[in-house]
Design an enzyme around this catalytic site. Structure first.
Site, PDB file in Angstrom:
ATOM      1  N   ASN A  23      73.813   4.587  15.221  1.00 12.95           N
ATOM      2  CA  ASN A  23      72.716   4.016  16.009  1.00 12.95           C
ATOM      3  C   ASN A  23      71.994   2.885  15.305  1.00 12.95           C
ATOM      4  OD1 ASN A  23      73.447   5.722  18.008  1.00 12.95           O
ATOM      5  ND2 ASN A  23      71.726   7.137  17.771  1.00 12.95           N
ATOM      6  N   ARG A 121      67.780   7.812  32.098  1.00 17.66           N
ATOM      7  CA  ARG A 121      67.807   6.791  31.032  1.00 17.66           C
ATOM      8  C   ARG A 121      67.749   5.373  31.593  1.00 17.66           C
ATOM      9  NH1 ARG A 121      72.141   8.487  26.643  1.00 17.66           N
ATOM     10  NH2 ARG A 121      70.826   7.184  25.321  1.00 17.66           N
TER      11      ARG A 121
HETATM   12  C1  EPZ Z   1      68.513   6.009  21.520  1.00 13.93           C
HETATM   13  O1  EPZ Z   1      68.832   5.984  22.902  1.00 13.93           O
HETATM   14  C2  EPZ Z   1      69.719   6.630  20.824  1.00 13.93           C
HETATM   15  N1  EPZ Z   1      70.903   5.787  21.048  1.00 13.93           N
HETATM   16  C3  EPZ Z   1      69.951   8.043  21.372  1.00 13.93           C
HETATM   17  O2  EPZ Z   1      71.011   8.612  20.637  1.00 13.93           O
HETATM   18  C4  EPZ Z   1      68.691   8.865  21.130  1.00 13.93           C
HETATM   19  O3  EPZ Z   1      68.874  10.135  21.696  1.00 13.93           O
HETATM   20  C5  EPZ Z   1      67.483   8.171  21.776  1.00 13.93           C
HETATM   21  O4  EPZ Z   1      67.364   6.827  21.269  1.00 13.93           O
HETATM   22  C6  EPZ Z   1      66.173   8.885  21.482  1.00 13.93           C
HETATM   23  O5  EPZ Z   1      65.993   8.973  20.096  1.00 13.93           O
HETATM   24  C7  EPZ Z   1      71.032   4.663  20.330  1.00 13.93           C
HETATM   25  O6  EPZ Z   1      70.212   4.317  19.496  1.00 13.93           O
HETATM   26  C8  EPZ Z   1      72.273   3.851  20.597  1.00 13.93           C
HETATM   27  P1  EPZ Z   1      65.221   5.760  24.489  1.00 13.93           P
HETATM   28  P2  EPZ Z   1      67.881   5.152  23.919  1.00 13.93           P
HETATM   29  O7  EPZ Z   1      65.238   4.439  25.178  1.00 13.93           O
HETATM   30  O8  EPZ Z   1      67.335   3.963  23.233  1.00 13.93           O
HETATM   31  C9  EPZ Z   1      63.124   6.799  28.579  1.00 13.93           C
HETATM   32  C10 EPZ Z   1      73.010   9.749  20.310  1.00 13.93           C
HETATM   33  O9  EPZ Z   1      73.191  10.949  20.410  1.00 13.93           O
HETATM   34  N2  EPZ Z   1      63.196   5.342  28.853  1.00 13.93           N
HETATM   35  O10 EPZ Z   1      64.444   5.887  23.213  1.00 13.93           O
HETATM   36  O11 EPZ Z   1      68.679   4.957  25.151  1.00 13.93           O
HETATM   37  C11 EPZ Z   1      64.498   7.441  28.553  1.00 13.93           C
HETATM   38  O12 EPZ Z   1      64.892   7.806  29.861  1.00 13.93           O
HETATM   39  C12 EPZ Z   1      72.203   8.996  21.351  1.00 13.93           C
HETATM   40  O13 EPZ Z   1      73.415   9.035  19.362  1.00 13.93           O
HETATM   41  C13 EPZ Z   1      62.634   4.843  30.012  1.00 13.93           C
HETATM   42  O14 EPZ Z   1      62.112   5.582  30.837  1.00 13.93           O
HETATM   43  O15 EPZ Z   1      66.717   6.178  24.174  1.00 13.93           O
HETATM   44  C14 EPZ Z   1      64.297   8.632  27.665  1.00 13.93           C
HETATM   45  O16 EPZ Z   1      63.770   9.700  28.430  1.00 13.93           O
HETATM   46  C15 EPZ Z   1      71.959   9.864  22.554  1.00 13.93           C
HETATM   47  N3  EPZ Z   1      62.707   3.503  30.250  1.00 13.93           N
HETATM   48  C16 EPZ Z   1      63.223   8.167  26.672  1.00 13.93           C
HETATM   49  O17 EPZ Z   1      62.614   7.005  27.265  1.00 13.93           O
HETATM   50  C17 EPZ Z   1      63.299   2.628  29.378  1.00 13.93           C
HETATM   51  O18 EPZ Z   1      63.308   1.404  29.632  1.00 13.93           O
HETATM   52  C18 EPZ Z   1      63.766   7.756  25.307  1.00 13.93           C
HETATM   53  O19 EPZ Z   1      64.813   6.876  25.555  1.00 13.93           O
HETATM   54  C19 EPZ Z   1      63.852   3.160  28.188  1.00 13.93           C
HETATM   55  C20 EPZ Z   1      63.791   4.518  27.944  1.00 13.93           C
END
Ligand code: EPZ
Length: 421
Positions: A23, A121
């Site tokens: 990541n 997501r």
């Molecule tokens: C990153 O995903 C990681 N992936 C994920 O790891 C990790 O689980 C996640 O962060 C949380 O730590 C990478 O870094 C490539 P978020 P990301 O945007 O960025 C909501 C693994 O196992 N949200 O921090 O996609 C979203 O729905 C993966 O390696 C919005 O609503 O996660 C979620 O509920 C799985 N609107 C929360 O925020 C947005 O525009 C956190 O999502 C963006 C996110």
């Protein structure tokens, strides 16, 4: 599709080397789009997701050499500034090309990622930030069209500490005209690592690792050679496997500060974790001797959601009860029915899972549904009586470099078999 066959009951002993952080590598590979010329990245893990990101960069016209742990990316004038659905649906992190494309080329056509197993997501925060910097955003048949001849700095308030949202906007702001503030930014170590890479390229990023990041835009960024930080989630997964089996393992190469939120909860459960020779030594009397501990997942420095399933596997045999609250994703308990089939005593109420320590787990055929759920099932298999068959390990291969080859030398009886489908 391959399966893993795991024989339980063997305490793990020895040393295991942590690979580079998936990541961190994904946004860093995308950041190569911001520079003219060839970037070289080292300590890149050999993972499917890395292949997918490289394929996406090649689709756009970049030249790549993918020989993990070394990956090089050369971007001149791209043929396309588009991320097609076929690639984005394989890996949500493909959206990380959005910020760099708009910042460097003034336009991007990126497929909306669609939902995935662990939740909807959306990327609304990514888009809100780009609009604040002057991009026009249109949705067109499942694609985001983003255009702006030159982004300009803005003050952006994020509604939640989105990791890739923070990363996309940091990359976009690096080449914007003027000053950008990201308020409510994600504080993960991978965000800090991306800031280090951008600054090495000539960007001016301040405050990464805190919830307010300042970026002073520059006109041009230059290619670099960089070694990527170790993977704190792979390390945490190995730490829990050692603790669950009652082993004594040196997790070599991990940055202790990066896994502190996980270490703290493991120590509270009764696991001994000490710094040793550039890594962490994990000793444990075995899952049955540990105490049930409550966890609530949260953005860093809270307990990582990517470690929730693995920690739950540890708690299935611990004494007493563990209350597991998943506050980041709306559907990240799909490992629970599989653990229950192995004899775990878990009750789910919405985003809360109540885990009562069971006397034992029994091996079974279980199905992986997402990356970390599959790791959790491997850990359960290592402590279950008998044989566990973990199906659909392609999920596992997205985030763990040949896990059976890494755990085998520690004594784990784990082998990969070609699946029939
Ligand atoms: C990153 O995903 C990681 N992936 C994920 O790891 C990790 O689980 C996640 O962060 C949380 O730590 C990478 O870094 C490539 P978020 P990301 O945007 O960025 C909501 C693994 O196992 N949200 O921090 O996609 C979203 O729905 C993966 O390696 C919005 O609503 O996660 C979620 O509920 C799985 N609107 C929360 O925020 C947005 O525009 C956190 O999502 C963006 C996110």
């Amino acid at each position: 599709m391959d399966n893993l066959i795991v024989e339980g009951g063997v305490p793990l002993h020895g040393t295991i080397r942590v690979s580079g952080a998936k990541n961190a590598a994904l946004p860093i590979l995308a950041s190569a789009l911001l520079t003219e010329g060839a970037c070289t990245f080292r300590n890149v893990p050999r993972l499917r997701d890395i292949e997918t990101m490289a394929a996406l960069l090649r689709f756009m016209g970049a030249e790549t050499e993918v020989e993990p742990p070394m990956v090089s990316v050369r971007t001149g004038h791209l043929k396309r500034t588009e991320a097609p659905y076929e690639l984005v649906k394989q890996m949500r992190a493909s959206v990380l090309v959005l910020g760099p494309l708009v910042a460097r080329y003034g336009r991007a056509r990126v497929s909306l990622p669609g939902g995935c197993a662990i939740g909807a997501r959306p990327i609304d925060q990514h888009l809100k930030g780009l609009e604040a910097m002057g991009a026009t955003i249109r949705l067109d048949h499942g694609y985001v069209l983003a255009e702006c001849p030159r982004l300009r700095g803005a003050t952006i308030h994020l509604d939640m500490a989105t990791v890739t949202g923070t990363e996309n906007l940091m990359m976009a702001a690096a080449l914007a005209k003027g000053h950008t503030q990201l308020i409510g930014a994600a504080r993960e170590p991978e965000v800090e690592e991306l800031a280090r890479v951008l600054n090495k390229m000539g960007a001016r990023v301040d405050g990464a690792g805190t919830d307010v990041i300042h970026i002073e835009g520059v006109d041009e960024l230059h290619p670099i050679d960089h070694a990527i930080i170790p993977d704190r989630i792979e390390a945490g997964t190995f730490m829990i496997a050692a603790a669950a089996t009652g082993g004594d393992v040196l997790v070599d190469g991990v940055v202790p500060e990066h896994v502190e939120p996980t270490s703290a909860k493991m120590r509270a459960a009764g696991v001994d974790i000490v710094r040793e020779e550039g890594g962490l030594r994990v000793r444990s009397p075995g899952a049955r001797e540990l105490r049930g501990v409550d966890i609530t997942t949260a953005p860093h420095p809270g307990f990582p959601t990517d470690m929730q399933a693995q920690f739950m596997a540890l708690m299935t045999l611990a004494r007493g009860t563990s209350v597991v609250t998943e506050s980041v994703f709306e559907n990240r308990f799909m490992h629970v029915p599989e653990l229950s089939r192995m004899g775990a005593d878990i009750e789910v109420r919405g985003r809360v899972a109540i885990v009562n320590g069971a006397p034992s787990l029994e091996g079974a055929s279980v199905m992986a549904t997402d990356l970390r759920a599959s790791a959790c099932l491997v850990i359960a298999g290592l402590v279950a009586g008998g044989t566990t068959e973990v199906l659909r390990v392609y999920h596992l291969d997205r985030g763990y470099e040949a896990i059976e080859k890494k755990l085998g030398p520690l004594g784990a009886r784990i082998r990969r078999v070609r699946g029939n489908a």
